[in-house]
Scaffold this motif. Structure first.
Motif, short mmCIF file in Angstrom:
data_model
loop_
_atom_site.label_atom_id
_atom_site.label_comp_id
_atom_site.label_asym_id
_atom_site.label_seq_id
_atom_site.Cartn_x
_atom_site.Cartn_y
_atom_site.Cartn_z
N GLU A 112 0.85 -1.19 0.00
CA GLU A 112 0.00 0.00 0.00
C GLU A 112 0.89 1.24 0.00
OE1 GLU A 112 -3.26 0.14 2.67
OE2 GLU A 112 -3.62 -2.00 2.51
N TYR A 113 0.47 2.23 -0.73
CA TYR A 113 1.22 3.47 -0.85
C TYR A 113 0.26 4.57 -1.25
CZ TYR A 113 0.79 2.42 -5.78
OH TYR A 113 0.27 2.12 -7.01
N THR A 114 0.74 5.78 -1.16
CA THR A 114 -0.02 6.92 -1.67
C THR A 114 0.93 7.70 -2.57
OG1 THR A 114 -1.46 8.76 -1.04
CG2 THR A 114 0.54 8.47 0.25
N LEU A 115 0.38 8.51 -3.44
CA LEU A 115 1.20 9.29 -4.36
C LEU A 115 1.21 10.75 -3.96
CD1 LEU A 115 0.10 7.79 -7.79
CD2 LEU A 115 2.20 7.31 -6.52
N THR A 116 2.36 11.39 -4.11
CA THR A 116 2.45 12.83 -3.89
C THR A 116 1.90 13.53 -5.13
OG1 THR A 116 4.64 13.04 -4.89
CG2 THR A 116 4.56 12.52 -2.51
N GLY A 117 1.84 14.84 -5.08
CA GLY A 117 1.41 15.62 -6.24
C GLY A 117 2.34 15.44 -7.42
N ALA A 118 3.60 15.09 -7.14
CA ALA A 118 4.58 14.85 -8.20
C ALA A 118 4.58 13.39 -8.65
CB ALA A 118 5.97 15.24 -7.70
N ARG A 119 3.58 12.62 -8.22
CA ARG A 119 3.40 11.21 -8.60
C ARG A 119 4.52 10.31 -8.09
NH1 ARG A 119 -1.22 9.78 -9.90
NH2 ARG A 119 -0.51 8.15 -11.28
N ARG A 120 5.07 10.66 -6.92
CA ARG A 120 6.08 9.82 -6.28
C ARG A 120 5.39 9.00 -5.19
NH1 ARG A 120 11.27 10.73 -7.32
NH2 ARG A 120 11.83 12.59 -8.47
N PRO A 121 5.74 7.71 -5.06
CA PRO A 121 5.11 6.89 -4.04
C PRO A 121 5.61 7.23 -2.63
CG PRO A 121 6.79 5.62 -5.16
CD PRO A 121 6.69 6.95 -5.87
N VAL A 122 4.69 7.16 -1.67
CA VAL A 122 5.03 7.37 -0.26
C VAL A 122 4.58 6.12 0.49
CG1 VAL A 122 4.58 8.77 1.78
CG2 VAL A 122 4.68 9.86 -0.46
N VAL A 123 5.52 5.53 1.24
CA VAL A 123 5.25 4.31 2.01
C VAL A 123 5.59 4.59 3.47
CG1 VAL A 123 5.85 1.88 2.33
CG2 VAL A 123 5.78 2.85 0.03
N GLY A 124 4.69 4.22 4.36
CA GLY A 124 4.92 4.41 5.78
C GLY A 124 6.01 3.48 6.31
N ARG A 125 6.81 3.98 7.24
CA ARG A 125 7.93 3.23 7.79
C ARG A 125 7.48 1.99 8.57
NH1 ARG A 125 12.85 4.17 7.76
NH2 ARG A 125 12.57 6.31 7.10
N VAL A 126 6.47 2.13 9.43
CA VAL A 126 5.99 0.99 10.21
C VAL A 126 5.40 -0.06 9.28
CG1 VAL A 126 4.34 0.24 11.96
CG2 VAL A 126 5.62 2.37 12.28
N TYR A 127 4.63 0.38 8.29
CA TYR A 127 4.05 -0.54 7.31
C TYR A 127 5.15 -1.32 6.59
CZ TYR A 127 1.60 -2.20 3.19
OH TYR A 127 1.09 -3.01 2.20
N ALA A 128 6.19 -0.63 6.16
CA ALA A 128 7.29 -1.28 5.44
C ALA A 128 8.00 -2.29 6.33
CB ALA A 128 8.28 -0.23 4.93
#
Length: 78
Positions: free
Chosen positions: A35-51
């Motif tokens: 699971e991830y979310t995208l920034t406005g620049a279309r870069r993926p963001v992944v939470g540290r605890v999740y990872a």
């Protein structure tokens, strides 16, 4: 000592996915069920605890992704 943020750094995403380009990282994350979310620049963001949970082979959920609550037990102190 470096302070870690709540989300993975770009270098960490490259190390996990093996890809430099955000579009390839998104593809890898999607194909591997992350699971991830995208920034406005279309870069993926992944939470540290999740990872950390994913890399440990634990299926992340709302119950295991938060720190366990504890209370101070002084019953054995005299």
């Amino acid at each position: 000592m470096e302070i870690q943020t709540e989300t993975l750094a770009e270098e960490e995403l490259v190390a996990i996915t093996g890809y430099q380009y955000p579009s390839r990282q998104v593809g890898w994350l999607s194909n591997n069920g992350w699971e991830y979310t995208l920034t406005g620049a279309r870069r993926p963001v992944v939470g540290r605890v999740y990872a950390r949970l994913k890399l440990a082979g634990v299926k992340p959920s709302a119950t295991n992704a938060v720190a366990e609550a504890w209370t101070l037990d002084l019953s054995r102190v005299s």
